[in-house]
Design a protein around this motif. Structure first.
Motif, PDB file in Angstrom:
ATOM      1  N   GLU A   1       0.801  -1.283  -0.003  1.00 52.85           N
ATOM      2  CA  GLU A   1      -0.014  -0.152   0.121  1.00 52.85           C
ATOM      3  C   GLU A   1       0.806   1.315   0.012  1.00 52.85           C
ATOM      4  O   GLU A   1       0.523   2.341  -0.903  1.00 52.85           O
ATOM      5  N   THR A   2       2.075   1.512   0.733  1.00 55.72           N
ATOM      6  CA  THR A   2       2.722   2.354   0.849  1.00 55.72           C
ATOM      7  C   THR A   2       3.478   2.756  -0.206  1.00 55.72           C
ATOM      8  O   THR A   2       3.825   3.795  -0.865  1.00 55.72           O
ATOM      9  N   ALA A   3       4.047   1.586  -1.089  1.00 56.45           N
ATOM     10  CA  ALA A   3       4.765   1.698  -2.416  1.00 56.45           C
ATOM     11  C   ALA A   3       4.062   2.412  -3.170  1.00 56.45           C
ATOM     12  O   ALA A   3       4.312   3.276  -4.352  1.00 56.45           O
ATOM     13  N   THR A   4       2.620   1.855  -3.333  1.00 59.18           N
ATOM     14  CA  THR A   4       1.699   2.379  -4.197  1.00 59.18           C
ATOM     15  C   THR A   4       1.569   3.974  -4.169  1.00 59.18           C
ATOM     16  O   THR A   4       1.406   4.921  -5.003  1.00 59.18           O
ATOM     17  N   LYS A   5       1.197   4.325  -2.857  1.00 60.57           N
ATOM     18  CA  LYS A   5       0.993   5.625  -2.680  1.00 60.57           C
ATOM     19  C   LYS A   5       2.069   6.618  -2.526  1.00 60.57           C
ATOM     20  O   LYS A   5       2.153   7.762  -2.873  1.00 60.57           O
ATOM     21  N   LEU A   6       3.250   6.092  -2.637  1.00 63.60           N
ATOM     22  CA  LEU A   6       4.702   6.936  -2.380  1.00 63.60           C
ATOM     23  C   LEU A   6       5.205   7.026  -3.930  1.00 63.60           C
ATOM     24  O   LEU A   6       5.860   7.900  -4.135  1.00 63.60           O
ATOM     25  N   LYS A   7       4.625   6.388  -4.888  1.00 63.71           N
ATOM     26  CA  LYS A   7       5.020   6.407  -6.251  1.00 63.71           C
ATOM     27  C   LYS A   7       5.075   7.845  -6.726  1.00 63.71           C
ATOM     28  O   LYS A   7       6.054   8.445  -7.229  1.00 63.71           O
ATOM     29  N   ILE A   8       3.969   8.532  -6.687  1.00 65.80           N
ATOM     30  CA  ILE A   8       3.761   9.852  -7.390  1.00 65.80           C
ATOM     31  C   ILE A   8       4.605  10.823  -6.346  1.00 65.80           C
ATOM     32  O   ILE A   8       5.668  11.648  -7.097  1.00 65.80           O
ATOM     33  N   TRP A   9       4.787  10.747  -5.461  1.00 67.16           N
ATOM     34  CA  TRP A   9       5.510  11.673  -4.282  1.00 67.16           C
ATOM     35  C   TRP A   9       7.040  11.422  -4.517  1.00 67.16           C
ATOM     36  O   TRP A   9       7.986  12.091  -4.444  1.00 67.16           O
ATOM     37  N   ALA A  10       7.443  10.064  -5.087  1.00 69.63           N
ATOM     38  CA  ALA A  10       8.891   9.738  -5.205  1.00 69.63           C
ATOM     39  C   ALA A  10       9.333  10.799  -6.380  1.00 69.63           C
ATOM     40  O   ALA A  10      10.368  11.332  -6.532  1.00 69.63           O
ATOM     41  N   ILE A  11       8.257  10.665  -7.612  1.00 65.53           N
ATOM     42  CA  ILE A  11       8.729  11.567  -8.580  1.00 65.53           C
ATOM     43  C   ILE A  11       8.847  12.795  -8.384  1.00 65.53           C
ATOM     44  O   ILE A  11       9.644  13.711  -8.821  1.00 65.53           O
ATOM     45  N   VAL A  12       7.712  13.300  -7.496  1.00 64.41           N
ATOM     46  CA  VAL A  12       7.845  14.795  -7.006  1.00 64.41           C
ATOM     47  C   VAL A  12       8.940  15.131  -6.432  1.00 64.41           C
ATOM     48  O   VAL A  12       9.871  16.134  -6.713  1.00 64.41           O
ATOM     49  N   ALA A  13       9.472  14.319  -5.527  1.00 59.41           N
ATOM     50  CA  ALA A  13      10.865  14.536  -4.562  1.00 59.41           C
ATOM     51  C   ALA A  13      12.023  14.553  -5.584  1.00 59.41           C
ATOM     52  O   ALA A  13      12.909  15.454  -5.397  1.00 59.41           O
TER      53      ALA A  13
ATOM     54  N   HIS B   1       8.799   3.461 -10.409  1.00 60.95           N
ATOM     55  CA  HIS B   1       8.164   2.087 -10.826  1.00 60.95           C
ATOM     56  C   HIS B   1       9.048   0.985 -10.495  1.00 60.95           C
ATOM     57  O   HIS B   1       8.365  -0.392 -10.222  1.00 60.95           O
ATOM     58  N   VAL B   2      10.105   1.235 -10.878  1.00 56.63           N
ATOM     59  CA  VAL B   2      11.156  -0.062 -10.461  1.00 56.63           C
ATOM     60  C   VAL B   2      11.189  -0.364  -8.972  1.00 56.63           C
ATOM     61  O   VAL B   2      11.100  -1.539  -8.608  1.00 56.63           O
ATOM     62  N   GLY B   3      11.171   0.738  -8.039  1.00 59.57           N
ATOM     63  CA  GLY B   3      10.835   0.458  -6.633  1.00 59.57           C
ATOM     64  C   GLY B   3       9.822  -0.056  -6.396  1.00 59.57           C
ATOM     65  O   GLY B   3       9.700  -1.177  -5.496  1.00 59.57           O
ATOM     66  N   THR B   4       8.746   0.274  -6.845  1.00 61.25           N
ATOM     67  CA  THR B   4       7.287  -0.385  -6.640  1.00 61.25           C
ATOM     68  C   THR B   4       7.286  -1.855  -6.990  1.00 61.25           C
ATOM     69  O   THR B   4       6.716  -2.705  -6.435  1.00 61.25           O
ATOM     70  N   GLU B   5       7.813  -2.023  -8.023  1.00 60.40           N
ATOM     71  CA  GLU B   5       7.801  -3.674  -8.597  1.00 60.40           C
ATOM     72  C   GLU B   5       8.847  -4.311  -7.640  1.00 60.40           C
ATOM     73  O   GLU B   5       8.589  -5.617  -7.362  1.00 60.40           O
ATOM     74  N   LEU B   6       9.757  -3.772  -7.321  1.00 57.64           N
ATOM     75  CA  LEU B   6      10.777  -4.444  -6.322  1.00 57.64           C
ATOM     76  C   LEU B   6       9.970  -4.768  -5.201  1.00 57.64           C
ATOM     77  O   LEU B   6      10.114  -5.973  -4.419  1.00 57.64           O
ATOM     78  N   VAL B   7       9.251  -3.904  -4.414  1.00 54.73           N
ATOM     79  CA  VAL B   7       8.504  -4.234  -3.390  1.00 54.73           C
ATOM     80  C   VAL B   7       7.278  -5.255  -3.505  1.00 54.73           C
ATOM     81  O   VAL B   7       7.183  -6.099  -2.713  1.00 54.73           O
ATOM     82  N   LYS B   8       6.708  -5.113  -4.816  1.00 58.55           N
ATOM     83  CA  LYS B   8       5.809  -6.082  -5.058  1.00 58.55           C
ATOM     84  C   LYS B   8       6.421  -7.558  -4.983  1.00 58.55           C
ATOM     85  O   LYS B   8       5.848  -8.536  -4.452  1.00 58.55           O
ATOM     86  N   ALA B   9       7.489  -7.568  -5.622  1.00 63.29           N
ATOM     87  CA  ALA B   9       8.380  -9.042  -5.676  1.00 63.29           C
ATOM     88  C   ALA B   9       8.687  -9.440  -4.419  1.00 63.29           C
ATOM     89  O   ALA B   9       8.564 -10.466  -4.006  1.00 63.29           O
ATOM     90  N   ILE B  10       9.084  -8.595  -3.681  1.00 58.40           N
ATOM     91  CA  ILE B  10       9.516  -8.841  -1.956  1.00 58.40           C
ATOM     92  C   ILE B  10       8.366  -9.458  -1.337  1.00 58.40           C
ATOM     93  O   ILE B  10       8.417 -10.339  -0.640  1.00 58.40           O
TER      94      ILE B  10
END
Length: 109
Positions: A44-56, A95-104
């Motif tokens: 849930e956090t990875a999905t929510k942080l995706k847009i904020w990671a781009i902004v940061a 996106h790669v970070g989110t996919e890594l979290v999904k895989a983990i």
């Protein structure tokens, strides 16, 4: 010019990647402290942080858009393309970070 362009693109990629992965890992640790499912909170956090990671990674929401607008109106397309390239690199990192979290989390559940 090319060296600094690639340097900033790689840094933006890694910042976005780190925001997603780091935030998700900390959410997983926090969920253990409150006796909740770490995998669910991390996903849930990875999905929510995706847009904020781009902004940061690109340095804020307004400044890059203002930079694109001002250069586009003046007819300078090269800076616009570079800024869009940085945004794309940031998106790829998130996106790669989110996919890594999904895989983990898939392996954990």
């Amino acid at each position: 010019m090319l060296n600094s362009l690639l340097t900033k693109a790689i840094i933006d990629f890694l910042i976005a990647f780190g925001v997603v992965v780091g935030g998700s890992l900390l959410a997983g640790i926090g969920s253990v402290l409150v006796l909740a499912s770490p995998a669910a909170y991390m996903l849930e956090t990875a999905t929510k942080l995706k847009i904020w990671a781009i902004v940061a990674a690109v340095g804020g929401t307004i400044d890059p858009m203002r930079y694109i607008e001002s250069n586009m109106l003046e007819g300078h397309l090269s800076p616009v393309a570079i800024q869009i390239f940085y945004i794309i690199c940031s998106f790829l990192g998130a996106h790669v970070g989110t996919e890594l979290v999904k895989a983990i989390c898939k392996g954990a559940s």
